[in-house]
Design a protein around this motif. Structure first.
Motif, PDB file in Angstrom:
ATOM      1  N   ALA A  32       0.839  -1.206   0.000  1.00 31.50           N
ATOM      2  CA  ALA A  32       0.000   0.000   0.000  1.00 31.50           C
ATOM      3  C   ALA A  32       0.870   1.251   0.000  1.00 31.50           C
ATOM      4  CB  ALA A  32      -0.934  -0.004   1.208  1.00 31.50           C
ATOM      5  N   GLN A  33       1.965   1.242   0.756  1.00 33.21           N
ATOM      6  CA  GLN A  33       2.856   2.402   0.787  1.00 33.21           C
ATOM      7  C   GLN A  33       3.448   2.649  -0.601  1.00 33.21           C
ATOM      8  OE1 GLN A  33       5.391   2.858   4.180  1.00 33.21           O
ATOM      9  NE2 GLN A  33       6.958   3.950   3.014  1.00 33.21           N
ATOM     10  N   SER A  34       3.908   1.608  -1.251  1.00 34.95           N
ATOM     11  CA  SER A  34       4.458   1.754  -2.612  1.00 34.95           C
ATOM     12  C   SER A  34       3.407   2.293  -3.570  1.00 34.95           C
ATOM     13  CB  SER A  34       4.978   0.418  -3.129  1.00 34.95           C
ATOM     14  OG  SER A  34       6.054  -0.026  -2.359  1.00 34.95           O
ATOM     15  N   LEU A  35       2.198   1.796  -3.449  1.00 35.20           N
ATOM     16  CA  LEU A  35       1.115   2.245  -4.332  1.00 35.20           C
ATOM     17  C   LEU A  35       0.735   3.701  -4.062  1.00 35.20           C
ATOM     18  CD1 LEU A  35      -1.054  -0.998  -4.284  1.00 35.20           C
ATOM     19  CD2 LEU A  35       0.265  -0.110  -6.224  1.00 35.20           C
ATOM     20  N   ILE A  36       0.750   4.112  -2.805  1.00 36.59           N
ATOM     21  CA  ILE A  36       0.447   5.507  -2.469  1.00 36.59           C
ATOM     22  C   ILE A  36       1.532   6.424  -3.015  1.00 36.59           C
ATOM     23  CG2 ILE A  36       0.355   7.171  -0.551  1.00 36.59           C
ATOM     24  CD1 ILE A  36      -1.272   5.046   0.985  1.00 36.59           C
ATOM     25  N   VAL A  37       2.787   6.033  -2.835  1.00 33.23           N
ATOM     26  CA  VAL A  37       3.885   6.853  -3.354  1.00 33.23           C
ATOM     27  C   VAL A  37       3.783   6.972  -4.870  1.00 33.23           C
ATOM     28  CG1 VAL A  37       6.394   6.889  -3.695  1.00 33.23           C
ATOM     29  CG2 VAL A  37       5.454   6.495  -1.413  1.00 33.23           C
ATOM     30  N   ALA A  38       3.342   5.907  -5.519  1.00 35.01           N
ATOM     31  CA  ALA A  38       3.227   5.919  -6.989  1.00 35.01           C
ATOM     32  C   ALA A  38       2.015   6.702  -7.478  1.00 35.01           C
ATOM     33  CB  ALA A  38       3.168   4.492  -7.515  1.00 35.01           C
ATOM     34  N   TYR A  44      -7.879  -2.354  -3.203  1.00 31.90           N
ATOM     35  CA  TYR A  44      -7.535  -3.633  -2.591  1.00 31.90           C
ATOM     36  C   TYR A  44      -7.201  -4.670  -3.660  1.00 31.90           C
ATOM     37  CZ  TYR A  44      -8.607  -2.489   2.295  1.00 31.90           C
ATOM     38  OH  TYR A  44      -8.578  -1.978   3.578  1.00 31.90           O
ATOM     39  N   ALA A  45      -7.778  -4.541  -4.837  1.00 25.14           N
ATOM     40  CA  ALA A  45      -7.455  -5.466  -5.935  1.00 25.14           C
ATOM     41  C   ALA A  45      -5.989  -5.336  -6.320  1.00 25.14           C
ATOM     42  CB  ALA A  45      -8.354  -5.194  -7.137  1.00 25.14           C
ATOM     43  N   ILE A  55      -7.362  -9.167   2.818  1.00 25.40           N
ATOM     44  CA  ILE A  55      -6.966  -7.789   3.113  1.00 25.40           C
ATOM     45  C   ILE A  55      -8.018  -7.146   4.013  1.00 25.40           C
ATOM     46  CG2 ILE A  55      -6.428  -5.519   2.121  1.00 25.40           C
ATOM     47  CD1 ILE A  55      -5.588  -7.100  -0.450  1.00 25.40           C
ATOM     48  N   HIS A  56      -9.293  -7.379   3.678  1.00 23.18           N
ATOM     49  CA  HIS A  56     -10.387  -6.837   4.497  1.00 23.18           C
ATOM     50  C   HIS A  56     -10.363  -7.409   5.907  1.00 23.18           C
ATOM     51  CE1 HIS A  56     -12.659  -4.268   1.780  1.00 23.18           C
ATOM     52  NE2 HIS A  56     -12.380  -5.132   0.812  1.00 23.18           N
TER      53      HIS A  56
END
Length: 193
Positions: free
Chosen positions: A15-21, A29-30, A43-44
């Protein structure tokens, strides 16, 4: 002996990598499910809602940042050196792409769209960072290391904006060295002759 990252940690790391990107709204979540190879339901199970996931992620990020700043206070005596270590840290992260952008800065760019539980944590991070920079600048001024044009609180805000703006410029232009080209002269201007 290496510890194996928990599923929660793996989720947070992705999630951190995806937020930075791509920011808060740039992932689902997918995306995490695909990256880790687990079902969205898993994840849920760990994070019932995206806001809860990102709130925990910001808490973890802030805790790491605070530990790093505390370590600087304890291990680096000179305020000038503390400031240099701080900017060198970001320059290295941007250059080697280990952490090419501050998570909270990315989230701050979406502040109006963030759930309150995330936005409040992002604001707290910036208040804490500004407080640390203020203390460093104040101590450096008292020791004759820095010459400030403004009150330490105002100079801290300006420096924080410079660091995060330089991150953005380096990212936008794909030039990691642009970070230090922007921040270096700012630090040099602070240093007393």
């Amino acid at each position: 002996m290496k510890s194996i990252a928990s599923t929660s940690d793996k989720i947070l790391d992705v999630a951190q990598s995806l937020i930075v990107a791509g920011g808060y709204n740039g992932f689902s979540y997918a995306d995490i499910s695909d990256a880790i190879g687990i079902r969205k339901a898993s994840i849920h199970h760990h994070f019932p809602a995206k806001a809860a996931l990102v709130a925990v992620l910001v808490d973890r990020y802030v805790k790491q940042a605070e530990a790093g700043l505390q370590s600087l206070r304890e291990q680096v005596a000179s305020p000038a050196d503390q400031l240099q270590f701080y900017t060198n840290y970001w320059h290295r992260c941007i250059r080697d792409a280990s952490q090419p952008f501050c998570v909270c800065a990315m989230l701050a760019s979406e502040m109006q769209m963030l759930p309150d539980e995330v936005a409040s944590r992002v604001r707290a991070h910036f208040r804490n960072l500004a407080a640390w920079l203020t203390l460093v600048l104040q101590a450096g001024m008292e020791q004759g290391l820095f010459r400030l044009d403004k009150r330490p609180e105002e100079q801290a805000q300006m420096l924080m904006a410079s660091v995060h703006g330089a991150m953005l410029s380096a990212r936008a232009l794909g030039d990691p060295e642009l970070f230090i080209a922007v921040v270096g002269p700012e630090i040099a201007r602070l240093r007393a002759a």
